[in-house]
Design a protein around this motif. Structure first.
Motif, short mmCIF file in Angstrom:
data_model
loop_
_atom_site.label_atom_id
_atom_site.label_comp_id
_atom_site.label_asym_id
_atom_site.label_seq_id
_atom_site.Cartn_x
_atom_site.Cartn_y
_atom_site.Cartn_z
N SER A 197 0.84 -1.20 0.00
CA SER A 197 0.00 0.00 0.00
C SER A 197 0.88 1.24 0.00
N TYR A 198 0.31 2.33 -0.52
CA TYR A 198 1.06 3.58 -0.56
C TYR A 198 0.11 4.73 -0.29
N GLY A 199 0.52 5.64 0.55
CA GLY A 199 -0.33 6.76 0.91
C GLY A 199 0.18 8.07 0.31
N VAL A 200 -0.73 8.89 -0.18
CA VAL A 200 -0.37 10.21 -0.73
C VAL A 200 -1.27 11.26 -0.10
N THR A 201 -0.76 12.47 0.01
CA THR A 201 -1.55 13.56 0.57
C THR A 201 -2.32 14.27 -0.54
N GLU A 202 -3.28 15.08 -0.13
CA GLU A 202 -4.09 15.81 -1.11
C GLU A 202 -3.23 16.80 -1.89
N SER A 203 -2.28 17.43 -1.22
CA SER A 203 -1.40 18.40 -1.89
C SER A 203 -0.52 17.70 -2.93
N GLN A 204 -0.09 16.47 -2.63
CA GLN A 204 0.71 15.70 -3.58
C GLN A 204 -0.10 15.36 -4.82
N LEU A 205 -1.38 15.02 -4.62
CA LEU A 205 -2.26 14.70 -5.74
C LEU A 205 -2.49 15.94 -6.62
N ALA A 207 -0.47 18.51 -6.95
CA ALA A 207 0.78 18.80 -7.67
C ALA A 207 0.95 17.85 -8.85
N ALA A 208 0.61 16.57 -8.64
CA ALA A 208 0.72 15.58 -9.72
C ALA A 208 -0.26 15.91 -10.85
N ARG A 209 -1.48 16.36 -10.47
CA ARG A 209 -2.48 16.70 -11.48
C ARG A 209 -2.02 17.89 -12.32
N GLU A 210 -1.41 18.90 -11.68
CA GLU A 210 -0.93 20.07 -12.41
C GLU A 210 0.15 19.68 -13.42
N PHE A 214 -0.13 19.78 -17.58
CA PHE A 214 0.88 20.43 -18.41
C PHE A 214 1.35 19.49 -19.51
N MET A 215 1.60 18.22 -19.13
CA MET A 215 2.08 17.24 -20.11
C MET A 215 1.06 17.01 -21.22
N VAL A 216 -0.22 16.85 -20.83
CA VAL A 216 -1.27 16.56 -21.81
C VAL A 216 -1.52 17.77 -22.71
N ASN A 217 -1.58 18.96 -22.11
CA ASN A 217 -1.84 20.19 -22.88
C ASN A 217 -0.73 20.51 -23.86
N ASP A 224 0.47 8.11 -22.52
CA ASP A 224 0.87 7.65 -21.18
C ASP A 224 0.27 8.52 -20.08
N HIS A 225 0.18 9.84 -20.35
CA HIS A 225 -0.21 10.76 -19.30
C HIS A 225 -1.73 10.94 -19.14
N LYS A 226 -2.50 10.73 -20.19
CA LYS A 226 -3.95 10.92 -20.09
C LYS A 226 -4.61 9.99 -19.07
N PRO A 227 -4.27 8.68 -19.08
CA PRO A 227 -4.89 7.79 -18.08
C PRO A 227 -4.53 8.21 -16.64
N LEU A 228 -3.29 8.64 -16.43
CA LEU A 228 -2.86 9.09 -15.10
C LEU A 228 -3.58 10.37 -14.71
N GLN A 229 -3.80 11.25 -15.71
CA GLN A 229 -4.52 12.48 -15.47
C GLN A 229 -5.96 12.18 -15.02
N ALA A 230 -6.56 11.22 -15.66
CA ALA A 230 -7.94 10.83 -15.33
C ALA A 230 -8.02 10.29 -13.90
N VAL A 231 -7.03 9.52 -13.50
CA VAL A 231 -7.01 8.99 -12.15
C VAL A 231 -6.89 10.11 -11.13
N CYS A 232 -5.98 11.05 -11.38
CA CYS A 232 -5.78 12.18 -10.46
C CYS A 232 -7.05 13.04 -10.38
N CYS A 233 -7.71 13.24 -11.51
CA CYS A 233 -8.94 14.03 -11.53
C CYS A 233 -10.04 13.38 -10.71
N SER A 234 -10.07 12.07 -10.75
CA SER A 234 -11.12 11.36 -10.00
C SER A 234 -10.87 11.37 -8.50
N LEU A 235 -9.63 11.65 -8.12
CA LEU A 235 -9.28 11.64 -6.69
C LEU A 235 -9.22 13.03 -6.07
N THR A 236 -9.18 14.08 -6.91
CA THR A 236 -9.08 15.44 -6.39
C THR A 236 -10.34 16.25 -6.64
#
Length: 236
Positions: A197-205, A207-210, A214-217, A224-236
């Protein structure tokens, strides 16, 4: 007269004896497995080593693997509330022009235990014993414990040192062909879950989304980055 139970009765060496002789001459040794004894907490290791002292196996070479939180004796690093691992690595790498004199004294602890073993004065010990001796000899107890693993027959450590592949790799633990004992093994399920298991803070999420936005835009590896972007969006 000669005995009749072995090859000496015929005065000839059997193929098996010849093979054993060649092994001895070449310096080969039979593989002797280590015993890795895993516990849920460091406190339980203290209880087990205390009991080990009372047995006939007290003189068996052993070591205890633990984190820097329990074994670091560097006054600055051990006094810090967090980031002990990072501070230790920085000292070892000499990033700020400083090094760790305790690390360079590791051999003092290893030689001390080797000398005790040679004179049959070796006894089971606890983390506190190693740390106390480390302070006396000005030698790092953390890395000394790792060095002692080479000649140890019994290695005590918390569960996660055996279950987590990253910790096994960093501590150079190879369990192939070894004996593994897990104390209170009913706790393994929770420990295994924590290890993967791995824990992340809201601020880390955020920062990762930002960064991913940037990568997608900017059309940087969108596949590679769009699926990760979607995950971050669903969590923030």
């Amino acid at each position: 007269g000669p005995c009749t139970e072995c090859s000496c009765s015929s005065g000839k060496e059997t193929d098996k004896d010849a093979s054993n002789t060649k092994k001895k001459e070449s310096g080969d040794r039979s593989f002797i497995p280590k015993i890795f004894f895993g516990t849920r907490t460091h406190k339980q290791i203290s209880q087990i080593t205390r009991e080990l002292k009372r047995t006939a196996y007290s003189s068996v070479p052993m070591t205890i693997l633990s984190s820097r939180d329990y074994t670091c004796i560097h006054p600055v690093v051990s006094g810090s509330g967090s980031n002990r691992n990072e501070m230790c690595v920085e000292l070892l790498e000499g990033k700020h022009g400083k090094s760790c004199l305790y690390y360079h004294g590791v051999h003092k602890l290893s030689e001390h235990h080797a000398l005790q073993s040679a004179h049959r004065m070796y006894q089971a010990w606890d983390i506190e014993d190693l740390v106390s001796l480390g302070k006396k000899l000005r030698a790092c107890a953390y890395f000394a414990a790792r060095e002692l693993m080479v000649g140890a027959d019994i290695v005590f450590c918390p569960y996660n040192y055996l279950l987590d592949p990253q910790i096994r790799e960093s501590m150079e633990i190879n369990l192939k062909g070894q004996v593994v004992i897990l104390d209170e093994a009913h706790n393994i399920e929770d420990c295994a879950r924590e290890s993967v298991s791995y824990g992340v803070t809201e601020s880390q999420l955020r920062a990762a989304r930002e960064e991913l936005d940037f990568m997608v835009n900017n059309n940087i590896r969108q596949k590679d980055h769009k699926p990760l972007q979607a995950v971050c969006c669903s969590l923030t």
